[in-house]
Design an enzyme around this catalytic site. Structure first.
Site, PDB file in Angstrom:
ATOM      1  N   LYS A  31     -44.884 -11.576 -21.086  1.00 43.84           N
ATOM      2  CA  LYS A  31     -45.128 -12.910 -21.647  1.00 43.84           C
ATOM      3  C   LYS A  31     -43.836 -13.564 -22.135  1.00 43.84           C
ATOM      4  O   LYS A  31     -43.664 -14.777 -21.991  1.00 43.84           O
ATOM      5  CB  LYS A  31     -46.147 -12.854 -22.779  1.00 43.84           C
ATOM      6  CG  LYS A  31     -45.679 -12.233 -24.066  1.00 43.84           C
ATOM      7  CD  LYS A  31     -46.729 -12.344 -25.148  1.00 43.84           C
ATOM      8  CE  LYS A  31     -46.247 -11.721 -26.449  1.00 43.84           C
ATOM      9  NZ  LYS A  31     -45.047 -12.352 -26.993  1.00 43.84           N
ATOM     10  N   THR A  32     -42.907 -12.765 -22.698  1.00 43.76           N
ATOM     11  CA  THR A  32     -41.638 -13.336 -23.146  1.00 43.76           C
ATOM     12  C   THR A  32     -40.839 -13.846 -21.954  1.00 43.76           C
ATOM     13  O   THR A  32     -40.214 -14.916 -22.013  1.00 43.76           O
ATOM     14  CB  THR A  32     -40.822 -12.293 -23.927  1.00 43.76           C
ATOM     15  OG1 THR A  32     -41.596 -11.824 -25.036  1.00 43.76           O
ATOM     16  CG2 THR A  32     -39.527 -12.893 -24.435  1.00 43.76           C
ATOM     17  N   ASP A 215     -45.914 -19.080 -28.663  1.00 41.99           N
ATOM     18  CA  ASP A 215     -45.998 -17.640 -28.420  1.00 41.99           C
ATOM     19  C   ASP A 215     -47.039 -17.043 -29.362  1.00 41.99           C
ATOM     20  O   ASP A 215     -47.293 -17.565 -30.443  1.00 41.99           O
ATOM     21  CB  ASP A 215     -44.628 -17.008 -28.681  1.00 41.99           C
ATOM     22  CG  ASP A 215     -44.555 -15.561 -28.223  1.00 41.99           C
ATOM     23  OD1 ASP A 215     -45.443 -15.122 -27.472  1.00 41.99           O
ATOM     24  OD2 ASP A 215     -43.591 -14.870 -28.627  1.00 41.99           O
ATOM     25  N   GLU A 216     -47.653 -15.925 -28.963  1.00 42.82           N
ATOM     26  CA  GLU A 216     -48.644 -15.220 -29.789  1.00 42.82           C
ATOM     27  C   GLU A 216     -49.737 -16.169 -30.288  1.00 42.82           C
ATOM     28  O   GLU A 216     -50.106 -16.167 -31.468  1.00 42.82           O
ATOM     29  CB  GLU A 216     -47.954 -14.538 -30.985  1.00 42.82           C
ATOM     30  CG  GLU A 216     -46.830 -13.586 -30.616  1.00 42.82           C
ATOM     31  CD  GLU A 216     -47.320 -12.282 -30.011  1.00 42.82           C
ATOM     32  OE1 GLU A 216     -48.521 -12.144 -29.777  1.00 42.82           O
ATOM     33  OE2 GLU A 216     -46.475 -11.405 -29.768  1.00 42.82           O
ATOM     34  N   GLN A 246     -55.104  -8.785 -28.691  1.00 44.74           N
ATOM     35  CA  GLN A 246     -54.025  -8.334 -29.572  1.00 44.74           C
ATOM     36  C   GLN A 246     -53.956  -9.146 -30.867  1.00 44.74           C
ATOM     37  O   GLN A 246     -52.916  -9.180 -31.527  1.00 44.74           O
ATOM     38  CB  GLN A 246     -52.688  -8.401 -28.835  1.00 44.74           C
ATOM     39  CG  GLN A 246     -52.629  -7.491 -27.614  1.00 44.74           C
ATOM     40  CD  GLN A 246     -51.265  -7.504 -26.947  1.00 44.74           C
ATOM     41  OE1 GLN A 246     -50.287  -6.998 -27.473  1.00 44.74           O
ATOM     42  NE2 GLN A 246     -51.209  -8.097 -25.763  1.00 44.74           N
ATOM     43  N   ARG A 604     -48.417   0.346 -26.956  1.00 41.09           N
ATOM     44  CA  ARG A 604     -46.975   0.359 -27.262  1.00 41.09           C
ATOM     45  C   ARG A 604     -46.282   1.487 -26.507  1.00 41.09           C
ATOM     46  O   ARG A 604     -45.059   1.509 -26.399  1.00 41.09           O
ATOM     47  CB  ARG A 604     -46.719   0.567 -28.756  1.00 41.09           C
ATOM     48  CG  ARG A 604     -47.287  -0.450 -29.729  1.00 41.09           C
ATOM     49  CD  ARG A 604     -46.952  -1.860 -29.383  1.00 41.09           C
ATOM     50  NE  ARG A 604     -48.035  -2.474 -28.614  1.00 41.09           N
ATOM     51  CZ  ARG A 604     -47.944  -3.614 -27.955  1.00 41.09           C
ATOM     52  NH1 ARG A 604     -46.801  -4.272 -27.938  1.00 41.09           N
ATOM     53  NH2 ARG A 604     -48.986  -4.119 -27.306  1.00 41.09           N
TER      54      ARG A 604
END
Length: 748
Positions: A31-32, A215-216, A246, A604
């Site tokens: 996503k980044t 973002d997020e 998330q 993670r």
């Protein structure tokens, strides 16, 4: 601009046409990369000037990394772009538009301790029982109100609790205004209020920001969602990236349902799913997917590993107790490091609550293995750091009464509570701040109109401090920040104060080392200056304190793990009432968030995931038995390898079979897909009612070992007819032994 290295879905997101775009990005799906390439695409391919782009995220670290990546792709500075956190972007708007607001542009941002301190004082002054109306709870109610755009006069007052909250909320805001201060929630609240009430201001920003990127997005709350709608209201180009699976900050007001609201408010939005995972193995993804699929109100995703290997099975380790659990984690890390297979920074140990770190830290210290503990509180919450930041806040904003009250007698100047009370009363009567009053005493001496308000023994002290204060104010525009801090430290003899007020020399040294670390930090703000430094200190987050290069295992909470990745992850404490937390067991939305938290932790891990639990845990001097977490049942057996001492989950696994078995035959009534509790859920352990083997060793018993000498039994327990004994020996210290293997002679 080259896009060949992007997969098909990533490329579709980066090159999406103007208009609303919703990108649902699974963990590790890049996503980044999509966000940074989208910004570069806007600048290079569509010719959008950086000044017309707003990109917001949730940590300063993430924003800085995004800017560096974009500039490396564009090949030039992105000066002018608005890229930062929600709070920093709002702080910038509020300082620019202070003329429309009930506070000045040089406002200070109060930290959490200061906010709670104000509430405590108000409860005391209003004679409100702080046992019935706890400060943290009242403050939380005020925070929730602001996050829902509700001011004190608009608060519901149907119950006694709501009436008290409104009363405190009103006084709380009055105190903030009097100190020209804002709390974190105010940054968002006043920004939205500004844009709501001043259409011309809203239109100016909405016209400026041709493209808004977020973002997020799943972690936004109602006030942030309203802010985004305002800023995207003219051009309608809003590009949001997130994953409702998330969303783990509900306690901060985050609402994953903003994803659903976005789809409803922007019915023509282009929706793109990123499902190819570049981080984890397929085994880890398969297990995590089965866990999260139990939640409702989400978009189903089919996570696929980009790596060709299937990967190792997840290791589920059962320990006798929580101390054994910690030892297993540390011993495993050391073994892998000693064999040359890994370095310290490859490992992360994640847990649900901060309290779980204690035994882990003890195990690391006992083993001599370095570790790093993530958390802003370790540094910024220390008294010496808060003292010096309070000095700098007062220099920046002389009207800051809270900072003034903190430092006026730190170091001690003989200004006791009575003198401080008289000082504050005199300042309020004169309609000035206490900082301005002592400045008057320092600069005007006995010609000051306030000179006669104090006993002569206090006047010289206050006047001396006033002259120091005036010197700092004169120097703040001429000196770089590190020089200004050095001036304050020297003027108030702070190093001597720490030496005289620390319990040991080591403690004084440690505290002064913290001061030196703060000094080192100020050098990063030589050009940006005091205002930016204070703003960043107020907005610092857990991840912003994570060391970049320390080669040691990382200990952190699951909430702090968001956005991070490690080769090997240990998820500890997979027991009922720990994960999921006891508070969530009868609240469907809370339980769903606990499941998301577990999912975030699982994803993670890049190569290997360990999950640990304990059959019993210590607390308040005794042990209590634990049930395995209900989330464990959702992991397919073919993804697991169960290890450790025989316990309830291991029995469960044996009976079900090592692969393809049915966990359900050993699990009682469970929660439906909606998360509603349909009955008490327990792991039924075959043979659990068998009689316990009689213990041979008991606490207080003296024993002798052929090599270790004499010792005293501290505790013993029996599992599957095997007795384990805790003994402290006079010569070698604490040992944990299996009675059937170690030869022990009972002395009495």
């Amino acid at each position: 601009m080259q896009l060949d290295h992007l997969n098909q879905k990533q490329k579709a997101a980066v090159t999406a046409p103007s208009g609303p775009v919703l990108v649902l990005a699974g963990p590790g799906s890049g996503k980044t990369r999509v966000l940074t390439h989208r910004i570069a695409y806007l600048v290079q391919q569509l010719g959008i000037a950086p000044f017309h782009i707003l990109a917001v995220t949730f940590t300063n670290k993430a924003a800085q990394q995004m800017q560096v990546r974009v500039e490396s792709m564009v090949g030039e500075s992105m000066r002018g772009i608005w890229m930062g956190t929600f709070h920093s972007s709002c702080a910038r708007i509020l300082r620019r538009e202070a003329a429309y607001l009930p506070f000045d542009s040089n406002y200070v941002i109060l930290d959490s301790d200061d906010q709670i301190g104000i509430v405590k004082n108000i409860l005391k002054e209003e004679n409100i029982n702080d046992k019935q109306f706890r400060p943290y709870t009242v403050h939380s109610d005020i925070s929730n109100a602001k996050n829902n755009l509700v001011g004190p006069d608009e608060l519901s007052v149907d119950t006694q609790r709501e009436k008290v909250t409104q009363r405190v909320y009103q006084r709380y805001q009055q105190t903030l205004f009097a100190n020209n201060a804002l709390d974190f929630d105010d940054l968002l609240f006043w920004s939205v209020k500004l844009l709501n009430e001043h259409p011309a201001v809203r239109d100016a920003y909405a016209r400026q920001f041709e493209h808004v990127l977020v973002d997020e997005f799943q972690d936004t709350n109602l006030v942030q969602y309203a802010l985004l709608n305002h800023l995207a209201s003219y051009h309608g180009n809003i590009f949001v990236v997130g994953d409702e699976d998330q969303s783990i900050y509900r306690w901060r007001g985050a609402d994953y349902r903003n994803v659903l609201r976005f789809e409803k408010d922007y019915p023509n939005a282009k929706k793109i799913l990123l499902e190819e995972n570049y981080r984890s193995t397929q085994v880890i993804l398969n297990a995590a997917t089965q866990v999260i699929n139990r939640n409702s109100n989400r978009t189903i995703k089919d996570l696929r590993a980009a790596r060709e290997i299937e990967g190792n099975k997840i290791i589920l380790h059962e320990a006798y107790d929580d101390r054994d659990e910690a030892v297993f984690v540390v011993d495993t890390i050391r073994r892998l490091m000693d064999h040359g297979n890994a370095k310290g920074s490859d490992f992360a140990v994640m847990y649900r609550t901060n309290a779980q770190s204690r035994l882990l830290e003890e195990a690391f210290l006992k083993s001599g293995l370095d570790y790093k503990l993530v958390g802003a509180q370790r540094f910024y919450g220390r008294l010496e750091i808060k003292d010096l930041i309070a000095y700098l806040r007062l220099i920046h904003n002389p009207a800051d009464e809270l900072s003034f009250s903190r430092i006026i007698n730190t170091p001690k100047r003989g200004i006791g509570p009575k003198t401080l009370q008289d000082l504050l009363a005199a300042a309020h009567a004169a309609n000035i701040s206490p900082g301005e009053l002592v400045l008057s005493l320092g600069l005007e001496g006995d010609k000051s109109e306030h000179w006669g308000h104090f006993a002569s023994r206090n006047l010289n002290t206050l006047a001396f401090f006033g002259r120091q204060f005036a010197g700092w104010l004169d120097a703040r525009n001429d000196l770089h920040l590190p020089e200004l801090l050095d001036m304050v430290i020297e003027d108030i003899a702070y190093e001597q104060y720490l030496e005289e007020n620390s319990s040991t020399r080591e403690n004084a040294t440690d505290r002064m080392a913290n001061v030196h670390e703060l000094r080192r930090l100020t050098y990063e703000y030589e050009e940006a200056g005091l205002e930016v430094f204070l703003e960043n200190m107020a907005l610092v987050s857990d991840q912003d304190t994570l060391p970049e290069a320390a080669d040691a295992p990382t200990l952190l909470t699951l909430h702090a793990a968001k956005g991070l990745e490690f080769s090997t992850v240990f998820l500890v404490g997979l027991d009922q009432e720990i994960l999921p937390h006891s508070r969530s067991l009868f609240e469907p939305e809370e339980l769903a968030e606990e499941r998301r938290l577990f999912y975030v932790g699982m994803t993670r891990a890049e190569n290997q995931l360990y999950i640990t639990r304990a059959d019993r845990r210590s607390g308040y001097g005794s042990y209590s038995d634990c049930e395995p977490s209900e989330f464990l049942k959702d992991i397919p057996l073919e993804c697991l390898e169960v290890a450790g001492r025989p316990g309830s989950t291991r029995h469960h696994h044996r009976a079900a079979g090592s692969s393809g078995g049915d966990w359900n035959q050993y699990v009682g009534p469970q929660r439906g897909a909606s998360g509603i509790n349909t009955g008490t859920r327990v792991f039924r352990v075959p043979g659990a009612n068998r009689p316990e083997t009689e213990k041979k060793y008991h606490p207080g018993m003296r024993v002798r070992h052929p090599s270790w000498g004499e010792g005293i039994v501290l505790d013993s327990r029996v599992y599957d007819e095997e007795e384990t004994v805790d003994i402290t020996f006079e010569d070698v210290g604490f040992k944990k032994v299996l009675a059937s293997i170690v030869r022990l002679e009972i002395l009495d």
